[in-house]
Design a protein around this motif. Structure first.
Motif, PDB file in Angstrom:
ATOM      1  N   UNK A 231       0.831  -1.206   0.000  1.00  0.00           N
ATOM      2  CA  UNK A 231       0.000   0.000   0.000  1.00  0.00           C
ATOM      3  C   UNK A 231       0.863   1.253   0.000  1.00  0.00           C
ATOM      4  N   UNK A 232       0.190   2.408  -0.112  1.00  0.00           N
ATOM      5  CA  UNK A 232       0.886   3.688  -0.133  1.00  0.00           C
ATOM      6  C   UNK A 232       0.143   4.684   0.748  1.00  0.00           C
ATOM      7  N   UNK A 233       0.885   5.659   1.264  1.00  0.00           N
ATOM      8  CA  UNK A 233       0.316   6.746   2.060  1.00  0.00           C
ATOM      9  C   UNK A 233       1.213   7.963   1.954  1.00  0.00           C
ATOM     10  N   UNK A 234       0.662   9.118   2.221  1.00  0.00           N
ATOM     11  CA  UNK A 234       1.419  10.370   2.243  1.00  0.00           C
ATOM     12  C   UNK A 234       1.492  10.915   3.658  1.00  0.00           C
ATOM     13  N   UNK A 235       2.573  11.645   3.943  1.00  0.00           N
ATOM     14  CA  UNK A 235       2.591  12.421   5.170  1.00  0.00           C
ATOM     15  C   UNK A 235       2.116  13.831   4.854  1.00  0.00           C
ATOM     16  N   UNK A 236       2.043  14.689   5.854  1.00  0.00           N
ATOM     17  CA  UNK A 236       1.522  16.041   5.672  1.00  0.00           C
ATOM     18  C   UNK A 236       2.399  16.894   4.761  1.00  0.00           C
ATOM     19  N   UNK A 237       3.664  16.522   4.582  1.00  0.00           N
ATOM     20  CA  UNK A 237       4.586  17.281   3.740  1.00  0.00           C
ATOM     21  C   UNK A 237       4.625  16.787   2.295  1.00  0.00           C
ATOM     22  N   UNK A 238       3.832  15.794   1.954  1.00  0.00           N
ATOM     23  CA  UNK A 238       3.788  15.294   0.590  1.00  0.00           C
ATOM     24  C   UNK A 238       4.792  14.206   0.289  1.00  0.00           C
ATOM     25  N   UNK A 239       5.467  13.675   1.309  1.00  0.00           N
ATOM     26  CA  UNK A 239       6.358  12.532   1.101  1.00  0.00           C
ATOM     27  C   UNK A 239       5.507  11.287   0.930  1.00  0.00           C
ATOM     28  N   UNK A 240       5.825  10.500  -0.080  1.00  0.00           N
ATOM     29  CA  UNK A 240       5.081   9.275  -0.359  1.00  0.00           C
ATOM     30  C   UNK A 240       5.763   8.109   0.343  1.00  0.00           C
ATOM     31  N   UNK A 241       5.007   7.362   1.126  1.00  0.00           N
ATOM     32  CA  UNK A 241       5.512   6.172   1.800  1.00  0.00           C
ATOM     33  C   UNK A 241       4.927   4.943   1.118  1.00  0.00           C
ATOM     34  N   UNK A 242       5.774   3.963   0.860  1.00  0.00           N
ATOM     35  CA  UNK A 242       5.399   2.756   0.135  1.00  0.00           C
ATOM     36  C   UNK A 242       5.614   1.560   1.051  1.00  0.00           C
ATOM     37  N   UNK A 243       4.547   0.840   1.358  1.00  0.00           N
ATOM     38  CA  UNK A 243       4.650  -0.365   2.173  1.00  0.00           C
ATOM     39  C   UNK A 243       4.969  -1.561   1.291  1.00  0.00           C
ATOM     40  N   UNK A 244       5.889  -2.416   1.765  1.00  0.00           N
ATOM     41  CA  UNK A 244       6.264  -3.598   0.998  1.00  0.00           C
ATOM     42  C   UNK A 244       6.291  -4.824   1.893  1.00  0.00           C
ATOM     43  N   UNK A 245       6.077  -5.968   1.288  1.00  0.00           N
ATOM     44  CA  UNK A 245       6.118  -7.243   1.991  1.00  0.00           C
ATOM     45  C   UNK A 245       7.546  -7.783   1.868  1.00  0.00           C
ATOM     46  N   UNK A 246       8.479  -7.140   2.585  1.00  0.00           N
ATOM     47  CA  UNK A 246       9.897  -7.470   2.444  1.00  0.00           C
ATOM     48  C   UNK A 246      10.658  -7.019   3.682  1.00  0.00           C
ATOM     49  N   UNK A 247      11.944  -7.381   3.724  1.00  0.00           N
ATOM     50  CA  UNK A 247      12.824  -6.812   4.739  1.00  0.00           C
ATOM     51  C   UNK A 247      12.840  -5.307   4.514  1.00  0.00           C
ATOM     52  N   UNK A 248      13.073  -4.522   5.553  1.00  0.00           N
ATOM     53  CA  UNK A 248      13.037  -3.058   5.434  1.00  0.00           C
ATOM     54  C   UNK A 248      11.782  -2.652   4.669  1.00  0.00           C
TER      55      UNK A 248
END
Length: 194
Positions: free
Chosen positions: A116-133
């Motif tokens: 999945x994906x989400x943004x923080x309030x500053x517009x940084x995109x966070x990407x969730x992965x099914x992996x290490x890190x």
């Protein structure tokens, strides 16, 4: 609440500010469902862009819907794995497809299962992965992708969501039978959710 028409399979969804539910999934287009639908015959609008593709995650940020999509028939204008966005036009409709980030060309994302994906309030995109890190970051206004809290977060992120203020909630676990999946609350430091 309602039933989707036969053949519409969704696994991710989000509500816009008007109460329309946008959803997508494996081999399913981006669809919207009007608020308070008639259970017997809901009004479902298909965007017309992703009919045979896999929508791996979606989120809304600043009047745009963002999707991470695995394209079934990639070409020069449509990379196999990418983040796309559409402006929200009102009444459950979306604007034209815009490429935001090509994930196929990144060494970090090319071999990962995106969850999945989400943004923080500053517009940084966070990407969730099914992996290490498991969480990656795409700083706002760049095409860079890097690890977020590398070697600190537990592996195998199934989903994550911004909670209140500067916390994300992350569901982690692998596919081994009998292994307990955990829910973590992660302090994101100075970063806040949208």
């Amino acid at each position: 609440w309602t039933r989707l028409p036969r053949g519409v399979t969704v696994s991710h969804g989000v509500f816009d500010s008007e109460g329309y539910f946008f959803a997508g999934g494996e081999g399913s287009d981006l669809v919207s469902v009007a608020p308070n639908p008639d259970v017997a015959s809901p009004v479902v609008v298909e965007a017309g862009y992703y009919g045979s593709d896999d929508i791996l995650g979606l989120t809304i940020y600043q009047n745009f819907i963002y999707l991470v999509v695995l394209i079934s028939s990639p070409d020069a204008q449509h990379p196999e794995l990418a983040v796309w966005r559409h402006s929200l036009q009102g009444s459950g409709t979306v604007g034209n497809q815009e490429l935001v980030l090509n994930l196929t060309s990144s060494e970090i994302t090319a071999s990962r299962e995106i969850t999945n994906i989400n943004f923080d309030a500053n517009g940084n995109l966070f990407i969730g992965t099914n992996a290490e890190n498991p969480i990656l970051i795409n700083p706002a206004g760049t095409s860079d992708i890097d690890y977020f809290y590398k070697s600190i977060l537990p592996a195998y992120c199934k989903h994550f969501y911004w909670g209140s203020n500067n916390h994300i909630y992350m569901i982690v676990g692998d596919e081994d039978l009998g292994v307990t999946w955990e829910l973590y609350r992660v302090d994101m430091g100075a970063l806040e959710g949208q």
